[in-house]
Design an enzyme around this catalytic site. Structure first.
Site, PDB file in Angstrom:
ATOM      1  N   CYS A   1      -3.842   2.383   3.582  1.00 45.68           N
ATOM      2  CA  CYS A   1      -5.283   2.609   3.506  1.00 45.68           C
ATOM      3  C   CYS A   1      -5.601   3.728   2.513  1.00 45.68           C
ATOM      4  O   CYS A   1      -4.783   4.606   2.277  1.00 45.68           O
ATOM      5  CB  CYS A   1      -5.831   3.027   4.858  1.00 45.68           C
ATOM      6  SG  CYS A   1      -5.282   2.014   6.216  1.00 45.68           S
TER       7      CYS A   1
ATOM      8  N   ARG B   1      -3.477   0.338  -3.452  1.00 46.42           N
ATOM      9  CA  ARG B   1      -2.682   0.607  -2.251  1.00 46.42           C
ATOM     10  C   ARG B   1      -2.680  -0.585  -1.308  1.00 46.42           C
ATOM     11  O   ARG B   1      -1.895  -0.626  -0.367  1.00 46.42           O
ATOM     12  CB  ARG B   1      -3.236   1.847  -1.534  1.00 46.42           C
ATOM     13  CG  ARG B   1      -3.077   3.113  -2.347  1.00 46.42           C
ATOM     14  CD  ARG B   1      -3.906   4.224  -1.779  1.00 46.42           C
ATOM     15  NE  ARG B   1      -3.379   4.743  -0.535  1.00 46.42           N
ATOM     16  CZ  ARG B   1      -2.619   5.820  -0.435  1.00 46.42           C
ATOM     17  NH1 ARG B   1      -2.311   6.487  -1.526  1.00 46.42           N
ATOM     18  NH2 ARG B   1      -2.176   6.245   0.709  1.00 46.42           N
TER      19      ARG B   1
ATOM     20  N   TRP C   1      -6.230  -1.144   5.649  1.00 45.42           N
ATOM     21  CA  TRP C   1      -5.139  -2.113   5.743  1.00 45.42           C
ATOM     22  C   TRP C   1      -4.835  -2.201   7.236  1.00 45.42           C
ATOM     23  O   TRP C   1      -4.335  -1.245   7.825  1.00 45.42           O
ATOM     24  CB  TRP C   1      -3.948  -1.595   4.953  1.00 45.42           C
ATOM     25  CG  TRP C   1      -2.833  -2.561   4.756  1.00 45.42           C
ATOM     26  CD1 TRP C   1      -2.766  -3.554   3.816  1.00 45.42           C
ATOM     27  CD2 TRP C   1      -1.595  -2.613   5.472  1.00 45.42           C
ATOM     28  NE1 TRP C   1      -1.566  -4.211   3.919  1.00 45.42           N
ATOM     29  CE2 TRP C   1      -0.828  -3.668   4.918  1.00 45.42           C
ATOM     30  CE3 TRP C   1      -1.050  -1.884   6.536  1.00 45.42           C
ATOM     31  CZ2 TRP C   1       0.434  -4.002   5.390  1.00 45.42           C
ATOM     32  CZ3 TRP C   1       0.208  -2.225   7.007  1.00 45.42           C
ATOM     33  CH2 TRP C   1       0.934  -3.273   6.430  1.00 45.42           C
TER      34      TRP C   1
ATOM     35  N   ASN D   1      -6.563   7.457   8.175  1.00 44.53           N
ATOM     36  CA  ASN D   1      -5.302   6.747   7.889  1.00 44.53           C
ATOM     37  C   ASN D   1      -4.292   7.196   8.927  1.00 44.53           C
ATOM     38  O   ASN D   1      -4.289   8.365   9.316  1.00 44.53           O
ATOM     39  CB  ASN D   1      -4.742   7.120   6.510  1.00 44.53           C
ATOM     40  CG  ASN D   1      -5.537   6.503   5.385  1.00 44.53           C
ATOM     41  OD1 ASN D   1      -6.436   5.692   5.612  1.00 44.53           O
ATOM     42  ND2 ASN D   1      -5.213   6.888   4.166  1.00 44.53           N
ATOM     43  N   GLY D   2      -3.402   6.285   9.309  1.00 44.54           N
ATOM     44  CA  GLY D   2      -2.377   6.647  10.287  1.00 44.54           C
ATOM     45  C   GLY D   2      -2.645   5.947  11.604  1.00 44.54           C
ATOM     46  O   GLY D   2      -3.485   5.046  11.688  1.00 44.54           O
TER      47      GLY D   2
ATOM     48  N   GLU E   1      16.858  -6.836  -5.864  1.00 41.20           N
ATOM     49  CA  GLU E   1      15.555  -6.438  -6.381  1.00 41.20           C
ATOM     50  C   GLU E   1      14.825  -7.640  -6.997  1.00 41.20           C
ATOM     51  O   GLU E   1      13.616  -7.799  -6.807  1.00 41.20           O
ATOM     52  CB  GLU E   1      15.738  -5.311  -7.415  1.00 41.20           C
ATOM     53  CG  GLU E   1      14.478  -4.828  -8.071  1.00 41.20           C
ATOM     54  CD  GLU E   1      13.415  -4.282  -7.110  1.00 41.20           C
ATOM     55  OE1 GLU E   1      13.710  -4.072  -5.930  1.00 41.20           O
ATOM     56  OE2 GLU E   1      12.274  -4.108  -7.564  1.00 41.20           O
TER      57      GLU E   1
ATOM     58  N   LYS F   1      11.201  -8.936  -5.690  1.00 45.33           N
ATOM     59  CA  LYS F   1      10.039  -9.039  -6.588  1.00 45.33           C
ATOM     60  C   LYS F   1       9.473 -10.453  -6.558  1.00 45.33           C
ATOM     61  O   LYS F   1       8.266 -10.647  -6.508  1.00 45.33           O
ATOM     62  CB  LYS F   1      10.398  -8.702  -8.043  1.00 45.33           C
ATOM     63  CG  LYS F   1      10.612  -7.260  -8.359  1.00 45.33           C
ATOM     64  CD  LYS F   1       9.330  -6.467  -8.538  1.00 45.33           C
ATOM     65  CE  LYS F   1       9.017  -5.667  -7.323  1.00 45.33           C
ATOM     66  NZ  LYS F   1       9.798  -4.505  -7.023  1.00 45.33           N
TER      67      LYS F   1
ATOM     68  N   GLU G   1       7.681 -11.145  -3.116  1.00 47.89           N
ATOM     69  CA  GLU G   1       6.456 -10.385  -2.816  1.00 47.89           C
ATOM     70  C   GLU G   1       5.310 -10.762  -3.747  1.00 47.89           C
ATOM     71  O   GLU G   1       4.148 -10.690  -3.370  1.00 47.89           O
ATOM     72  CB  GLU G   1       6.708  -8.875  -2.827  1.00 47.89           C
ATOM     73  CG  GLU G   1       6.984  -8.266  -4.163  1.00 47.89           C
ATOM     74  CD  GLU G   1       7.213  -6.753  -4.086  1.00 47.89           C
ATOM     75  OE1 GLU G   1       6.553  -6.075  -3.312  1.00 47.89           O
ATOM     76  OE2 GLU G   1       8.082  -6.263  -4.843  1.00 47.89           O
TER      77      GLU G   1
ATOM     78  N   HIS H   1      30.623 -18.252   1.949  1.00 45.23           N
ATOM     79  CA  HIS H   1      30.721 -17.977   3.393  1.00 45.23           C
ATOM     80  C   HIS H   1      29.516 -18.522   4.152  1.00 45.23           C
ATOM     81  O   HIS H   1      29.265 -18.127   5.285  1.00 45.23           O
ATOM     82  CB  HIS H   1      30.888 -16.475   3.626  1.00 45.23           C
ATOM     83  CG  HIS H   1      32.147 -15.928   3.036  1.00 45.23           C
ATOM     84  ND1 HIS H   1      33.392 -16.230   3.528  1.00 45.23           N
ATOM     85  CD2 HIS H   1      32.367 -15.146   1.954  1.00 45.23           C
ATOM     86  CE1 HIS H   1      34.323 -15.643   2.794  1.00 45.23           C
ATOM     87  NE2 HIS H   1      33.710 -14.982   1.827  1.00 45.23           N
TER      88      HIS H   1
ATOM     89  N   LYS I   1       0.724  -0.279  -0.982  1.00 49.28           N
ATOM     90  CA  LYS I   1       1.518   0.493  -1.933  1.00 49.28           C
ATOM     91  C   LYS I   1       2.428   1.505  -1.243  1.00 49.28           C
ATOM     92  O   LYS I   1       3.597   1.598  -1.549  1.00 49.28           O
ATOM     93  CB  LYS I   1       0.593   1.207  -2.930  1.00 49.28           C
ATOM     94  CG  LYS I   1       1.331   1.996  -4.002  1.00 49.28           C
ATOM     95  CD  LYS I   1       2.170   1.086  -4.900  1.00 49.28           C
ATOM     96  CE  LYS I   1       3.040   1.829  -5.876  1.00 49.28           C
ATOM     97  NZ  LYS I   1       4.099   0.973  -6.415  1.00 49.28           N
TER      98      LYS I   1
HETATM   99  C1  F6R Z   1       8.524  -3.400  -3.577  1.00 48.77           C
HETATM  100  C2  F6R Z   1       8.012  -2.125  -3.128  1.00 48.77           C
HETATM  101  C3  F6R Z   1       8.449  -1.615  -1.812  1.00 48.77           C
HETATM  102  C4  F6R Z   1       8.708  -0.106  -1.878  1.00 48.77           C
HETATM  103  C5  F6R Z   1       8.991   0.456  -0.478  1.00 48.77           C
HETATM  104  C6  F6R Z   1       9.372   1.917  -0.519  1.00 48.77           C
HETATM  105  O1  F6R Z   1       8.020  -3.736  -4.831  1.00 48.77           O
HETATM  106  O2  F6R Z   1       7.231  -1.501  -3.789  1.00 48.77           O
HETATM  107  O3  F6R Z   1       9.572  -2.283  -1.334  1.00 48.77           O
HETATM  108  O4  F6R Z   1       9.774   0.125  -2.727  1.00 48.77           O
HETATM  109  O5  F6R Z   1       7.859   0.285   0.323  1.00 48.77           O
HETATM  110  O6  F6R Z   1       8.364   2.664  -1.107  1.00 48.77           O
HETATM  111  P1  F6R Z   1       8.631   4.144  -1.625  1.00 48.77           P
HETATM  112  O7  F6R Z   1       9.570   4.038  -2.770  1.00 48.77           O
HETATM  113  O8  F6R Z   1       7.288   4.641  -2.033  1.00 48.77           O
HETATM  114  O9  F6R Z   1       9.231   4.890  -0.476  1.00 48.77           O
END
Ligand code: F6R
Length: 636
Positions: free
Chosen positions: A2, A27, A75, A101-102, A514, A518, A521, A537, A631
């Protein structure tokens, strides 16, 4: 997660709050809202969906006189993403409105108490409970000061009138009510309050959720993240846990929630410019952030390699560790996993890499003197911070690797290496991972250097690595346009797929993880990554003509085995995209060649990012704000 913005100044507040919210859109959110004081009346407007819906509603109202306001992008955590659950939430008697937030963990107990006092709730949120709790405390204090029948709820107009005459008493009362309520709330909060009783002020407080003040001239901001107010000020005060801030248009004051004493705060100057938080002519933030990776490499290396030596003064007070435990989530975890190879070979230090959310919910055994290396772009990921705190409680030294200046991680770690990648706005992390990899590689070489290790056991020598790193920005500058073109072609060809395998071995395994993360998501195509050796396996059972496999491999000792794995997939009619270096000889449906360099990972990563980007864009997905994602994940 949020987003919060509050404004207290002399300009029209509503457009500033909306602009701030739009800068926090990255975010991730599902609804939004704003509260402002117009001729001392508390006005509240909220809408489901994108910010444009809120703006449409605001267009029907007059708000031009408002110079104070708070806004929120939500969010959903408690209750559906519908208008009645959107923030701000007002107290039942209209005494105040808050954004939050929280999560208030004991919200149900508090709600029961308030219900028994006659409070009725119109949302499913913990935030409305907090708003009413503050108002309940406020009523009690007013009764105490002015006698029975003095409740704000019963005499709103009269109190607004009184507070006009003697505002400092009402600021004092509000501060006490706010503090009393927050002391009863358990969990995490970044909360900002607006009330017609204190029409010149905004109150804010934090506990385990980011909140900072923007210090302007004749105006002050409070926000969950810097970009919200970046066009107006780069001077920032970071609130610590259990601190309360009181803003007006001419001053701000921070106090301890526990003692009530004033806390002297340092003002930090943020080195970003607004350009760094703008799309810069690109269709999406994600594309901009991928394409600016050569600059990120340069910024990240700046001043850290001098005369063939690695210089990391942040680590001066930290002994070379005998063991390292890396803790992180998502993409940051993938960067950590990749670095294990280098830390072990260049620095000869045993490394364990763990997902922070798993680590913190068991009783982990740590060796004496084990250094905790915590990696996070945002520095606000709740699970990563939880893991950090657990390790600190046990007396371990914590080294943070982080992108956001002044974040909780940076403030709580014993030392922090900043990745200097600039603001990452796209929800999907791209340039942050690249910058983490640069620093992790520097760190591996640096510890090798401090241990006076010669490179006999290292796969690559320190010198090769440093030369490779220094030449990378130019190599990547030249390569990116071609990578994008190829990614676009492949995305069109494979957009039919419902599932993908990603395979890698050794240094390429973390990249495969990774790549799969990507793709899923951004494009919502199911993608699963495996260490190539694991295919036989079990997973290989799924291979069929419509189930493509994306292989990433380098010209190293693993390649012969990777080639065998590719043949196994092909013999089951599986199509393979092979992202490999020029000297890797293999025949696949789609070959994607990378030039020969000593650090091919730094070229493969942008290639895979671009593939996912092009796929998502081609499929018409919301690239910068994928569904259900936020985010920075500040909830556990
Ligand atoms: C994927 C992505 C998330 C973050 C994860 C950790 O594209 O952005 O998987 O990497 O939420 O976030 P940070 O690095 O901010 O702790």
């Amino acid at each position: 997660m949020c987003g919060i913005i509050g404004y207290c100044g002399r300009r029209p507040a509503v457009p500033l709050v909306i602009e701030g919210l739009s800068r926090l859109e990255y975010r991730g959110y599902d609804s939004s809202g704003i509260a402002y004081l117009q001729a001392r009346r508390l006005e509240l407007v909220r809408a489901e969906g994108k910010l444009a819906m809120l703006e449409n509603k605001l267009a029907e109202r007059s708000s031009s006189l408002a110079t104070i306001g708070i806004g929120h992008t939500r969010w959903a955590t408690h209750g559906l993403p519908v208008e009645r659950n959107a923030h701000p939430h007002r107290s039942q008697n209209d005494a105040l409105a808050i954004v939050h937030n929280g999560i208030i963990e004991n919200y149900q107990e508090l709600k029961d108490v308030l219900s028994s006092e006659g409070y009725v709730f119109s949302s499913d949120t913990d935030t409305e409970v907090l708003a009413n709790l503050i108002s309940f405390e406020l009523d009690s204090l007013l009764v105490e000061r002015f006698g029975q029948g003095a409740e704000f709820s019963k005499k709103v107009e009269e109190y607004i009138e009184k507070s006009n005459q003697n505002s400092s008493i009402f600021i004092e009362i509000m501060e006490e009510a706010f503090s009393n309520a927050l002391k009863k709330a358990h969990g995490a909060y970044a909360v900002v309050l607006l009330s017609p009783m204190i029409p010149q002020n905004i109150f804010a407080a934090r506990l385990a959720a980011p909140l900072l003040l923007g210090i302007g001239v004749g105006e002050f901001f409070v926000a969950s993240d810097v970009p919200a107010f970046l066009p107006y000020t780069k001077d920032v005060v970071f609130l610590e846990d259990k601190e309360i801030a009181i803003l007006s248009d001419s001053s701000y004051e921070v106090k301890s929630l526990e003692t009530g004493h004033v806390v002297k705060k340092e003002i930090h100057h943020i080195p970003w410019d607004i350009q760094g938080a703008a799309k810069d002519g690109h269709k999406h933030f994600m594309l901009k952030e991928i394409m600016e990776q050569p600059k990120v490499l340069r910024d990240c290396l700046a001043g850290r390699v001098q005369d063939g030596k690695i210089v990391l003064p942040e680590l001066d007070g930290i002994a070379v560790p005998t063991r390292i435990r890396i803790l992180a989530c998502g993409t940051s975890y993938n960067a950590g996993l990749w670095s294990q190879h280098y830390l072990e070979s260049l620095a000869q230090i045993p490394v364990t890499v763990e997902i922070a959310s798993e680590f913190r919910y068991r009783k982990p055994l740590l060796s004496t003197g084990e250094l905790i290396l915590v990696i996070s772009q945002s520095g606000e990921t709740a699970d990563t911070l939880g893991a950090l705190r657990l390790c600190k409680e046990r007396g371990h030294t914590v080294l943070g690797l982080c992108n956001v200046l002044g974040s909780s991680l940076a403030r709580e770690a014993d030392a922090t290496l900043y990745t200097q990648a600039g603001p990452e706005i796209s929800v999907a992390s791209t340039k942050a991972m690249l910058s983490q990899m640069v620093l992790l590689l520097l760190l591996s070489s640096y510890w090798g250097q401090r241990k006076n290790l010669y490179d006999d056991n290292a796969v690559k020598t320190r010198e090769t690595i440093l030369q490779g790193l220094i030449s990378l920005p130019a190599v990547l500058d030249d390569l990116l346009p071609a990578l994008r073109k190829k990614a676009n072609e492949l995305a069109r060809k494979y957009a039919f797929a419902h599932s993908f395998f990603y395979l890698g071995r050794g240094l390429a395994y973390a990249l495969a993880l990774e790549g799969a993360l990507k793709l899923k998501e951004l494009s919502y195509i199911h993608a699963e990554a495996y260490a190539s050796g694991e295919m036989k396996h079990g997973p290989i059972a799924l291979i069929e003509p419509d189930f493509p496999t994306f292989v990433v491999a380098f010209d190293d000792e693993h390649f012969p085995k990777v080639r065998s794995g590719i043949l196994e997939v092909q013999s089951r009619q599986g199509k393979v995209i092979a992202l490999v270096q020029e000297n890797c000889h293999v025949e696949c449906e789609d070959m994607w060649y990378l030039p020969e360099t000593s650090l091919p990972e730094f070229l493969a990563l942008p290639a895979m990012q671009l593939f996912s980007y092009e796929m998502a864009d081609y499929l018409g997905k919301d690239v910068d704000q994928p569904r259900n994602l936020a985010k920075s994940v500040t909830v556990e």
